[in-house]
Design an enzyme around this catalytic site. Structure first.
Site, PDB file in Angstrom:
ATOM      1  N   GLY A   1      38.061  23.404  78.669  1.00 14.92           N
ATOM      2  CA  GLY A   1      39.452  23.718  78.396  1.00 14.92           C
ATOM      3  C   GLY A   1      40.362  22.563  78.790  1.00 14.92           C
ATOM      4  O   GLY A   1      39.986  21.679  79.566  1.00 14.92           O
ATOM      5  N   CYS A   2      41.571  22.574  78.249  1.00 12.90           N
ATOM      6  CA  CYS A   2      42.503  21.464  78.496  1.00 12.90           C
ATOM      7  C   CYS A   2      42.979  21.427  79.950  1.00 12.90           C
ATOM      8  O   CYS A   2      42.993  20.366  80.585  1.00 12.90           O
ATOM      9  CB  CYS A   2      43.686  21.549  77.542  1.00 12.90           C
ATOM     10  SG  CYS A   2      44.528  23.157  77.518  1.00 12.90           S
ATOM     11  N   ASN A   3      43.364  22.580  80.489  1.00 11.58           N
ATOM     12  CA  ASN A   3      43.807  22.615  81.882  1.00 11.58           C
ATOM     13  C   ASN A   3      42.661  22.294  82.835  1.00 11.58           C
ATOM     14  O   ASN A   3      42.828  21.559  83.813  1.00 11.58           O
ATOM     15  CB  ASN A   3      44.379  23.985  82.227  1.00 11.58           C
ATOM     16  CG  ASN A   3      45.668  24.282  81.497  1.00 11.58           C
ATOM     17  OD1 ASN A   3      46.524  23.423  81.356  1.00 11.58           O
ATOM     18  ND2 ASN A   3      45.810  25.502  81.009  1.00 11.58           N
TER      19      ASN A   3
END
Length: 288
Positions: A81-83
């Site tokens: 995921g990006c976070n």
């Protein structure tokens, strides 16, 4: 006639399509969350039953900087995921050097595009513009599990990781904030130092040494900003030591649509097929 398929589809929807692709002899790079976590973690955080748990053990977690050797030649890659990508990159050198304190706090500032294209009141222009608001805080953000499991793997295995389940994991408090920006993530992470024998220079050296062979991560002395990675497939990281509070503070920025998604998927594609890691990727952002 395709040999490999990229899946940029929602979690829950993706698993059946990946199953069909693998059964047909294709390779798959999945940008959803369906194969990032062990079955029990996926079902806990995403509140749904996993339809193809037998594929989870065949998937490799696609954070190249930590799983590079494991990715080569594999058939199923779960793009992080990006976070979680940005938070893990900011904390990984601390975990490797046994510098994580008991409390680990990650504050994420995330652009609106990081929340997806689905309709929602909070993403309306009049709601998001000139506004900043926290969301999915106090242990409710799904990417928390990826961060905790990755840190546990580093603490157990070092720099070169395997996609294995570990029960003993550090607890991370991850608190995201939506900011009125199109794309970009900044993860500011805090942990109390275990030793007094630290300063900015020592920490920076640890980070530079950890990422010395990683072309898609830049460690610098200056504090990073999201504009520097706009449309870039590279993350930028810096670190500071607060002598007064004895806190280690790390700053990591990524473009959530690039290093946090599509760019990282292409990076995985390159590693899987033993191409040049940076092929088709952009090191520099668009400025101004």
């Amino acid at each position: 006639n395709s040999e490999l398929i990229f899946f940029a589809t929602p979690h829950g929807v993706t698993a059946p399509w990946v199953y069909k692709a693998i059964k047909a002899g294709k390779k798959a790079i999945d940008l959803s969350a369906d194969f990032r976590l062990p079955q029990a973690d996926f079902e806990y955080w995403y509140k749904q039953k996993h339809e193809y748990p037998e594929l989870i053990d065949k998937a490799v977690y696609g954070l190249v900087e930590l799983h590079r050797k494991e990715i080569v030649g594999k058939n199923l890659i779960a793009t992080p995921g990006c976070n979680s990508t940005t938070a893990i990159l900011g904390l990984a050198p601390l975990a490797f050097n046994d510098l994580l304190g008991e409390d680990i706090i990650v504050n994420v500032a995330a652009a609106v595009s990081g929340a997806g294209r689905g309709l929602g009141l909070g993403k309306h222009y009049a709601e998001a513009n000139e506004n900043m608001r926290p969301y999915s805080v106090t242990g409710n953000h799904r990417h928390t599990a990826e961060v905790e499991l990755s840190l546990a793997r580093i603490m157990a295995m070092g720099h070169e990781l395997k996609t294995v389940n570990l029960q003993k994991r550090p607890i991370v408090s991850l608190n995201p904030h939506l900011i009125p920006m199109t794309r970009g993530i900044m993860a500011t992470s805090y942990t109390k130092a275990k030793t007094d024998n630290l300063n900015d220079e020592i920490l920076l050296e640890h980070f530079q040494d950890f990422y010395k062979n990683d072309p898609m991560v830049l460690v610098q002395e200056d504090l990073p900003n999201t504009k520097a990675v706009y449309a870039s497939d590279r993350s930028i990281i810096s670190v500071r030591y607060d002598k007064r509070s004895k806190q280690i503070v790390t700053f990591a920025v990524s473009d959530n649509l690039a290093k946090g998604a599509a760019g990282q998927a292409v990076q995985n594609f390159n590693i899987m097929n033993e191409f040049n890691e940076t092929e088709g990727l952009f090191l520099e952002g668009i400025w101004p």
